[in-house]
Scaffold this motif. Sequence first.
Motif, mmCIF file in Angstrom:
data_model
loop_
_atom_site.group_PDB
_atom_site.id
_atom_site.type_symbol
_atom_site.label_atom_id
_atom_site.label_comp_id
_atom_site.label_asym_id
_atom_site.label_seq_id
_atom_site.Cartn_x
_atom_site.Cartn_y
_atom_site.Cartn_z
ATOM 1 N N GLY A 210 -1.317 -2.321 -8.694
ATOM 2 C CA GLY A 210 -0.223 -3.093 -9.269
ATOM 3 C C GLY A 210 1.110 -2.727 -8.633
ATOM 4 N N ARG A 211 1.340 -1.445 -8.417
ATOM 5 C CA ARG A 211 2.578 -1.010 -7.748
ATOM 6 C C ARG A 211 2.606 -1.489 -6.305
ATOM 7 N NH1 ARG A 211 2.656 5.076 -7.908
ATOM 8 N NH2 ARG A 211 4.621 4.782 -6.747
ATOM 9 N N ALA A 212 1.459 -1.443 -5.642
ATOM 10 C CA ALA A 212 1.393 -1.921 -4.257
ATOM 11 C C ALA A 212 1.759 -3.403 -4.178
ATOM 12 C CB ALA A 212 0.002 -1.682 -3.683
ATOM 13 N N LEU A 213 1.231 -4.203 -5.083
ATOM 14 C CA LEU A 213 1.537 -5.632 -5.090
ATOM 15 C C LEU A 213 3.024 -5.877 -5.312
ATOM 16 C CD1 LEU A 213 -1.509 -6.970 -7.133
ATOM 17 C CD2 LEU A 213 -0.973 -7.548 -4.763
ATOM 18 N N ARG A 214 3.619 -5.118 -6.225
ATOM 19 C CA ARG A 214 5.041 -5.305 -6.488
ATOM 20 C C ARG A 214 5.887 -4.921 -5.276
ATOM 21 N NH1 ARG A 214 3.123 -4.094 -11.632
ATOM 22 N NH2 ARG A 214 3.275 -1.832 -11.386
ATOM 23 N N LEU A 215 5.502 -3.853 -4.576
ATOM 24 C CA LEU A 215 6.227 -3.474 -3.368
ATOM 25 C C LEU A 215 6.149 -4.575 -2.315
ATOM 26 C CD1 LEU A 215 5.185 0.287 -3.054
ATOM 27 C CD2 LEU A 215 7.512 -0.573 -3.436
ATOM 28 N N LEU A 216 4.968 -5.126 -2.098
ATOM 29 C CA LEU A 216 4.799 -6.171 -1.095
ATOM 30 C C LEU A 216 5.570 -7.427 -1.470
ATOM 31 C CD1 LEU A 216 0.969 -5.828 -0.333
ATOM 32 C CD2 LEU A 216 2.895 -4.871 0.964
ATOM 33 N N HIS A 217 5.566 -7.774 -2.747
ATOM 34 C CA HIS A 217 6.250 -8.981 -3.181
ATOM 35 C C HIS A 217 7.762 -8.814 -3.186
ATOM 36 C CE1 HIS A 217 3.168 -11.938 -4.571
ATOM 37 N NE2 HIS A 217 2.409 -10.884 -4.353
ATOM 38 N N ASN A 218 8.231 -7.622 -3.523
ATOM 39 C CA ASN A 218 9.673 -7.409 -3.576
ATOM 40 C C ASN A 218 10.310 -7.343 -2.195
ATOM 41 O OD1 ASN A 218 10.019 -7.361 -6.364
ATOM 42 N ND2 ASN A 218 9.542 -5.186 -6.524
ATOM 43 N N ASP A 219 9.558 -6.917 -1.196
ATOM 44 C CA ASP A 219 10.132 -6.747 0.135
ATOM 45 C C ASP A 219 9.124 -7.146 1.217
ATOM 46 O OD1 ASP A 219 11.793 -6.107 2.201
ATOM 47 O OD2 ASP A 219 11.838 -3.946 1.833
ATOM 48 N N PRO A 220 8.804 -8.432 1.318
ATOM 49 C CA PRO A 220 7.799 -8.853 2.299
ATOM 50 C C PRO A 220 8.260 -8.660 3.741
ATOM 51 C CG PRO A 220 8.865 -10.769 1.320
ATOM 52 C CD PRO A 220 9.330 -9.580 0.534
ATOM 53 N N ALA A 221 9.570 -8.573 3.976
ATOM 54 C CA ALA A 221 10.082 -8.415 5.339
ATOM 55 C C ALA A 221 9.976 -6.982 5.852
ATOM 56 C CB ALA A 221 11.535 -8.874 5.402
ATOM 57 N N HIS A 222 9.676 -6.045 4.986
ATOM 58 C CA HIS A 222 9.540 -4.647 5.412
ATOM 59 C C HIS A 222 8.343 -4.506 6.359
ATOM 60 C CE1 HIS A 222 10.071 -0.298 5.015
ATOM 61 N NE2 HIS A 222 8.753 -0.199 4.976
ATOM 62 N N PRO A 223 8.452 -3.676 7.399
ATOM 63 C CA PRO A 223 7.317 -3.499 8.328
ATOM 64 C C PRO A 223 6.207 -2.646 7.725
ATOM 65 C CG PRO A 223 9.135 -2.063 8.968
ATOM 66 C CD PRO A 223 9.663 -2.937 7.852
ATOM 67 N N TRP A 224 5.531 -3.195 6.753
ATOM 68 C CA TRP A 224 4.516 -2.452 6.023
ATOM 69 C C TRP A 224 3.296 -2.152 6.901
ATOM 70 C CZ3 TRP A 224 5.977 -0.404 1.654
ATOM 71 C CH2 TRP A 224 6.903 -1.058 0.831
ATOM 72 N N THR A 225 2.731 -0.965 6.663
ATOM 73 C CA THR A 225 1.402 -0.601 7.151
ATOM 74 C C THR A 225 0.630 -0.054 5.967
ATOM 75 O OG1 THR A 225 2.029 1.673 7.693
ATOM 76 C CG2 THR A 225 2.319 -0.002 9.432
ATOM 77 N N VAL A 226 -0.674 0.036 6.089
ATOM 78 C CA VAL A 226 -1.456 0.599 4.985
ATOM 79 C C VAL A 226 -1.056 2.052 4.763
ATOM 80 C CG1 VAL A 226 -3.779 1.129 4.150
ATOM 81 C CG2 VAL A 226 -3.372 -0.986 5.399
ATOM 82 N N ALA A 227 -0.839 2.777 5.860
ATOM 83 C CA ALA A 227 -0.453 4.182 5.732
ATOM 84 C C ALA A 227 0.911 4.311 5.057
ATOM 85 C CB ALA A 227 -0.431 4.834 7.109
ATOM 86 N N GLY A 228 1.874 3.459 5.463
ATOM 87 C CA GLY A 228 3.201 3.520 4.866
ATOM 88 C C GLY A 228 3.178 3.151 3.394
ATOM 89 N N LEU A 229 2.399 2.142 3.056
ATOM 90 C CA LEU A 229 2.269 1.731 1.662
ATOM 91 C C LEU A 229 1.608 2.825 0.841
ATOM 92 C CD1 LEU A 229 2.749 -0.667 -0.282
ATOM 93 C CD2 LEU A 229 0.504 -1.545 0.377
ATOM 94 N N ALA A 230 0.559 3.415 1.378
ATOM 95 C CA ALA A 230 -0.132 4.504 0.675
ATOM 96 C C ALA A 230 0.800 5.682 0.447
ATOM 97 C CB ALA A 230 -1.358 4.930 1.472
ATOM 98 N N GLY A 231 1.642 5.989 1.450
ATOM 99 C CA GLY A 231 2.590 7.079 1.302
ATOM 100 C C GLY A 231 3.568 6.840 0.172
ATOM 101 N N ARG A 232 4.041 5.612 0.040
ATOM 102 C CA ARG A 232 4.968 5.275 -1.053
ATOM 103 C C ARG A 232 4.297 5.432 -2.408
ATOM 104 N NH1 ARG A 232 9.224 1.684 0.448
ATOM 105 N NH2 ARG A 232 9.642 1.474 -1.797
ATOM 106 N N LEU A 233 3.001 5.244 -2.438
ATOM 107 C CA LEU A 233 2.259 5.294 -3.699
ATOM 108 C C LEU A 233 1.680 6.662 -3.999
ATOM 109 C CD1 LEU A 233 0.368 1.904 -3.266
ATOM 110 C CD2 LEU A 233 2.316 2.327 -4.771
ATOM 111 N N GLY A 234 1.701 7.553 -3.016
ATOM 112 C CA GLY A 234 1.180 8.900 -3.223
ATOM 113 C C GLY A 234 -0.328 8.980 -3.243
ATOM 114 N N VAL A 235 -0.984 8.081 -2.497
ATOM 115 C CA VAL A 235 -2.451 8.113 -2.394
ATOM 116 C C VAL A 235 -2.824 8.087 -0.924
ATOM 117 C CG1 VAL A 235 -2.773 6.962 -4.616
ATOM 118 C CG2 VAL A 235 -2.635 5.596 -2.526
ATOM 119 N N SER A 236 -4.099 8.332 -0.639
ATOM 120 C CA SER A 236 -4.537 8.294 0.750
ATOM 121 C C SER A 236 -4.689 6.861 1.232
ATOM 122 C CB SER A 236 -5.869 9.031 0.909
ATOM 123 O OG SER A 236 -6.919 8.281 0.340
ATOM 124 N N ARG A 237 -4.623 6.696 2.539
ATOM 125 C CA ARG A 237 -4.762 5.379 3.141
ATOM 126 C C ARG A 237 -6.113 4.771 2.783
ATOM 127 N NH1 ARG A 237 -6.947 3.044 7.591
ATOM 128 N NH2 ARG A 237 -5.715 1.475 8.717
#
Length: 313
Positions: A210-237
């Motif tokens: 749920g937090r991942a979805l909100r991050l992607l929806h709030n800032d779709p222009a960010h250069p997201w990667t799975v690793a970067g997203l996982a880091g923001r969430l505090g979980v492994s890729r």
Amino acid sequence: MDALAGLLDGPRARGAFLLRVVLDPPWSVRVQDRAALAVVAVVRGDAWLVTDGGGPTGIRAGDILVARGPEPYTVADDPATPPQVVIHPDERCTTLYGEDLSVAMDRGVRTWGNSDVGASVMLVGTYQSAGEISDRLLRALPPVLVLRRDEWDSPLVPLLASEITKDDQGQSAVLDRLLDLLLIAVLRAWFARAESAPGWFRAQADPVVGRALRLLHNDPAHPWTVAGLAGRLGVSRAALARRFTGLVGEPPMAYLTAWRLALAADLLREPDATLGAVARQVGYGSPFALSAAFKRVRGVSPQEYRAATQPVG
């Protein structure tokens, strides 16, 4: 912004086709107007919706029906009643033999039917063009959905019923916004039903996805990667990829690509938006990169898509 808010930000009725329909049985109306979406609120009586190749769906007073176009369907007092009226794409109504019925069925301001009182009364609103509603929202809906009167509670139908026959200045804008609000309220209630909700909606309750979805929806222009997203969430890729795919039904970056292109499609409908500006807003480094992704996924270039969704005339 959550995923549902992002989808529901799309509906924007513009001069919507709205009618109060008043009918006495036997009646049957064949709808082949090719509208993108129709909303039917039953105010009095019962009705049936019959789709080509599908079984009949009964609707009663207090129920709301949403039919996704452009396929034709029939609304009748009984599934066995043969069609008597045909609704065409140009808002023209005829008999099965093409005889015009616009005068015979006219009952006053935005009121149409075969009776002034009628055993059945329905409020009908249509989004004529797919350009009025998010493509991603349309793809998330079944061909027909019904929200029963005991499944939601809203003052919008009585308000629409009181406004639909008024002919005040600015009334079309009032009715457009009421139709948008009604559709949003119905879909929010429908998506909240666990048995009918798509994976991305149910996933919003998950503390990680749920937090991942909100991050992607709030800032779709960010250069997201799975690793970067996982880091923001505090979980492994690997944990994020597995959990996201399991709940949403597609990997995080595939979901992000679809979301970016859905946003791009909505933005491209704005006549003043440049391809470069749209690309920047949805996270593509150049118009060329957006064009390549858009054509790969949708089969047409952004320019072709824009030309196809612009109103004619």
